[in-house]
Scaffold this active site. Structure first.
Site, PDB file in Angstrom:
ATOM      1  N   GLY A 169       0.801  -1.220   0.000  1.00 22.78           N
ATOM      2  CA  GLY A 169       0.000   0.000   0.000  1.00 22.78           C
ATOM      3  C   GLY A 169       0.834   1.270   0.000  1.00 22.78           C
ATOM      4  N   LEU A 174       0.444   3.599  -2.224  1.00 21.06           N
ATOM      5  CA  LEU A 174       0.863   3.376  -3.606  1.00 21.06           C
ATOM      6  C   LEU A 174       1.400   4.645  -4.272  1.00 21.06           C
ATOM      7  CD1 LEU A 174      -2.144   1.132  -4.725  1.00 21.06           C
ATOM      8  CD2 LEU A 174       0.037   0.424  -3.710  1.00 21.06           C
ATOM      9  N   HIS A 175       2.406   4.437  -5.116  1.00 20.45           N
ATOM     10  CA  HIS A 175       2.997   5.534  -5.886  1.00 20.45           C
ATOM     11  C   HIS A 175       3.147   5.064  -7.331  1.00 20.45           C
ATOM     12  CE1 HIS A 175       6.565   3.092  -5.465  1.00 20.45           C
ATOM     13  NE2 HIS A 175       6.518   3.191  -4.143  1.00 20.45           N
ATOM     14  N   HIS A 189       4.315   1.416  -8.032  1.00 20.09           N
ATOM     15  CA  HIS A 189       3.237   0.424  -7.970  1.00 20.09           C
ATOM     16  C   HIS A 189       2.322   0.557  -9.193  1.00 20.09           C
ATOM     17  CE1 HIS A 189       4.056   1.252  -3.550  1.00 20.09           C
ATOM     18  NE2 HIS A 189       4.188  -0.060  -3.575  1.00 20.09           N
ATOM     19  N   GLN A 218       7.327  -9.769   7.742  1.00 18.43           N
ATOM     20  CA  GLN A 218       8.568  -9.408   7.040  1.00 18.43           C
ATOM     21  C   GLN A 218       9.298  -8.245   7.706  1.00 18.43           C
ATOM     22  OE1 GLN A 218       6.318  -8.610   3.343  1.00 18.43           O
ATOM     23  NE2 GLN A 218       7.654  -6.863   3.045  1.00 18.43           N
ATOM     24  N   GLN A 247      14.443  -9.391  -3.831  1.00 17.92           N
ATOM     25  CA  GLN A 247      13.116  -9.996  -3.654  1.00 17.92           C
ATOM     26  C   GLN A 247      12.638 -10.654  -4.951  1.00 17.92           C
ATOM     27  OE1 GLN A 247       9.708  -8.088  -1.495  1.00 17.92           O
ATOM     28  NE2 GLN A 247       9.078  -7.511  -3.541  1.00 17.92           N
ATOM     29  N   ILE A 307      10.910   2.687 -11.263  1.00 18.01           N
ATOM     30  CA  ILE A 307      10.374   4.020 -11.571  1.00 18.01           C
ATOM     31  C   ILE A 307      11.007   5.020 -10.591  1.00 18.01           C
ATOM     32  CG2 ILE A 307       8.287   5.425 -11.750  1.00 18.01           C
ATOM     33  CD1 ILE A 307       8.415   3.135 -13.819  1.00 18.01           C
ATOM     34  N   LYS A 309      11.414   5.694  -6.542  1.00 14.93           N
ATOM     35  CA  LYS A 309      10.179   5.913  -5.783  1.00 14.93           C
ATOM     36  C   LYS A 309      10.033   4.823  -4.744  1.00 14.93           C
ATOM     37  CE  LYS A 309       7.663   8.563  -9.145  1.00 14.93           C
ATOM     38  NZ  LYS A 309       6.961   9.715  -8.609  1.00 14.93           N
TER      39      LYS A 309
HETATM   40  P1  AMP Z   1       5.957  -2.556  -1.644  1.00 14.27           P
HETATM   41  O1  AMP Z   1       4.587  -1.967  -1.506  1.00 14.27           O
HETATM   42  O2  AMP Z   1       7.055  -1.630  -1.280  1.00 14.27           O
HETATM   43  O3  AMP Z   1       6.057  -3.921  -0.988  1.00 14.27           O
HETATM   44  O4  AMP Z   1       6.151  -2.821  -3.192  1.00 14.27           O
HETATM   45  C1  AMP Z   1       5.232  -3.587  -3.927  1.00 14.27           C
HETATM   46  C2  AMP Z   1       5.798  -3.866  -5.287  1.00 14.27           C
HETATM   47  O5  AMP Z   1       6.048  -2.643  -5.974  1.00 14.27           O
HETATM   48  C3  AMP Z   1       7.147  -4.609  -5.228  1.00 14.27           C
HETATM   49  O6  AMP Z   1       7.176  -5.599  -6.248  1.00 14.27           O
HETATM   50  C4  AMP Z   1       8.143  -3.516  -5.483  1.00 14.27           C
HETATM   51  O7  AMP Z   1       9.348  -3.970  -6.061  1.00 14.27           O
HETATM   52  C5  AMP Z   1       7.374  -2.637  -6.455  1.00 14.27           C
HETATM   53  N1  AMP Z   1       7.928  -1.278  -6.433  1.00 14.27           N
HETATM   54  C6  AMP Z   1       8.116  -0.478  -5.357  1.00 14.27           C
HETATM   55  N2  AMP Z   1       8.737   0.674  -5.711  1.00 14.27           N
HETATM   56  C7  AMP Z   1       8.948   0.589  -7.046  1.00 14.27           C
HETATM   57  C8  AMP Z   1       9.554   1.451  -8.000  1.00 14.27           C
HETATM   58  N3  AMP Z   1      10.074   2.636  -7.675  1.00 14.27           N
HETATM   59  N4  AMP Z   1       9.614   1.040  -9.284  1.00 14.27           N
HETATM   60  C9  AMP Z   1       9.115  -0.168  -9.656  1.00 14.27           C
HETATM   61  N5  AMP Z   1       8.520  -1.023  -8.795  1.00 14.27           N
HETATM   62  C10 AMP Z   1       8.446  -0.659  -7.509  1.00 14.27           C
END
Ligand code: AMP
Length: 279
Positions: free
Chosen positions: A31, A33-34, A37, A61, A152, A175, A183
């Site tokens: 969540g 989200l940016h 995501h 985690q 991961q 991104i 981000k």
């Molecule tokens: P998180 O909510 O941080 O667990 O991220 C969820 C998913 O979004 C994971 O697969 C992250 O690798 C991906 N994600 C997070 N930040 C970025 C980003 N800046 N660019 C691409 N994917 C991202």
């Protein structure tokens, strides 16, 4: 767009879609989200009939002294973004919907021991466990993960291969903000001075990309990248490493496909960044 909280209601919806012959894509998230995501959700939307986004800050985690409580949350905003991107379902469970006195976990050797695994010893066990659970609950055809969390992504690919999940793992590029910072939901922890200092990570990535070449010593690359980070007084290096792209083990020479990854504390906030290099 629908929102579910329990495993049962999620399964019932997905089963009905599958009976209609629809393909299902899953984007697991915590969540807040940016655009990182959003890029995963967009790709998932392009490639599947049904888009499921999970929004769950997974307690297993996080280590005991990490930011589980402080982790930013804004479900209303997340929900509006998912809806605007054409998601069909958000699975948004509470910890008690996911974990009832758990005894079974999924963990992965070797790949989870280096890099982030050194500072966060239980992190990838929590990730593999929750992702396995999501895979069993949603049974997607494809699942989308960001290269931002490169270790991961490598771990999930290996887990899917080793445990024979019938799911295609799709990796998506990092991104970044306009100034280069990758981000991250955790960027919200940074005050203005730290936000400026955080640019040393993407600068180090850029430096590494400029100098890396087939056959070069890893130490040469790392020395130059560390020097970029060390010009920033607010930065404290956790690790900067060159590893084999598949095994996540340190390599001395760039003689195969590698991941160059780093974790750096900016004040109290731990940020990660990386780039891949194919020989
Ligand atoms: P998180 O909510 O941080 O667990 O991220 C969820 C998913 O979004 C994971 O697969 C992250 O690798 C991906 N994600 C997070 N930040 C970025 C980003 N800046 N660019 C691409 N994917 C991202």
């Amino acid at each position: 767009m629908q929102v579910t909280k329990t495993v049962e209601e999620t399964r019932a919806l997905v089963k009905a879609w599958k009976r209609e012959g629809k393909t299902v894509g899953l984007v697991p998230t915590m969540g807040y989200l940016h655009e990182g995501h959003a890029s995963l959700i967009k790709k998932c939307r392009e490639e599947n009939d049904i888009v499921v986004v999970s929004v769950f800050v997974n307690p297993t985690q996080f280590g005991p002294n990490e930011d589980l409580e402080a982790y930013p949350r804004d479900f209303q905003r997340d929900s509006a973004l998912c809806e605007s991107l054409g998601a069909d379902l958000i699975f948004h469970p509470e910890p008690e919907d996911m974990y009832v006195n758990p005894c079974a976990y999924v963990s992965i050797d070797t790949l989870s021991e280096n890099l982030c695994g050194k500072t966060r010893p239980i992190h990838f066990k929590g990730v593999c466990t929750v992702v396995s659970k999501l895979f069993h609950i949603v049974a997607p055809d494809r699942a989308y993960f960001g290269q931002k969390d490169a270790q991961q992504l490598a771990i999930i690919k290996k887990m899917v291969q080793d445990l024979n999940f019938d799911i295609q793992i799709v990796g998506c590029p990092i991104i970044r903000e306009a100034d280069g910072l990758a981000k991250s939901s955790r960027n919200t922890y940074l005050n203005p001075e730290e936000r400026r200092a955080a640019l040393c990570l993407s600068r180090a990535v850029k430096k590494g990309q400029e100098i890396i070449a087939k056959g070069i010593d890893s130490e040469t690359v790392l020395k130059e990248m560390r020097a970029v980070i060390e010009t920033e007084p607010l930065a404290k290096i956790d690790y900067v490493s060159v590893v084999d792209a598949l095994t996540m083990q340190d390599v001395e020479k760039v003689d195969r496909d590698v991941l160059v990854a780093m974790a750096v504390y900016i004040g109290k906030t731990r940020l990660i960044d990386n780039f891949s290099y194919e020989v």
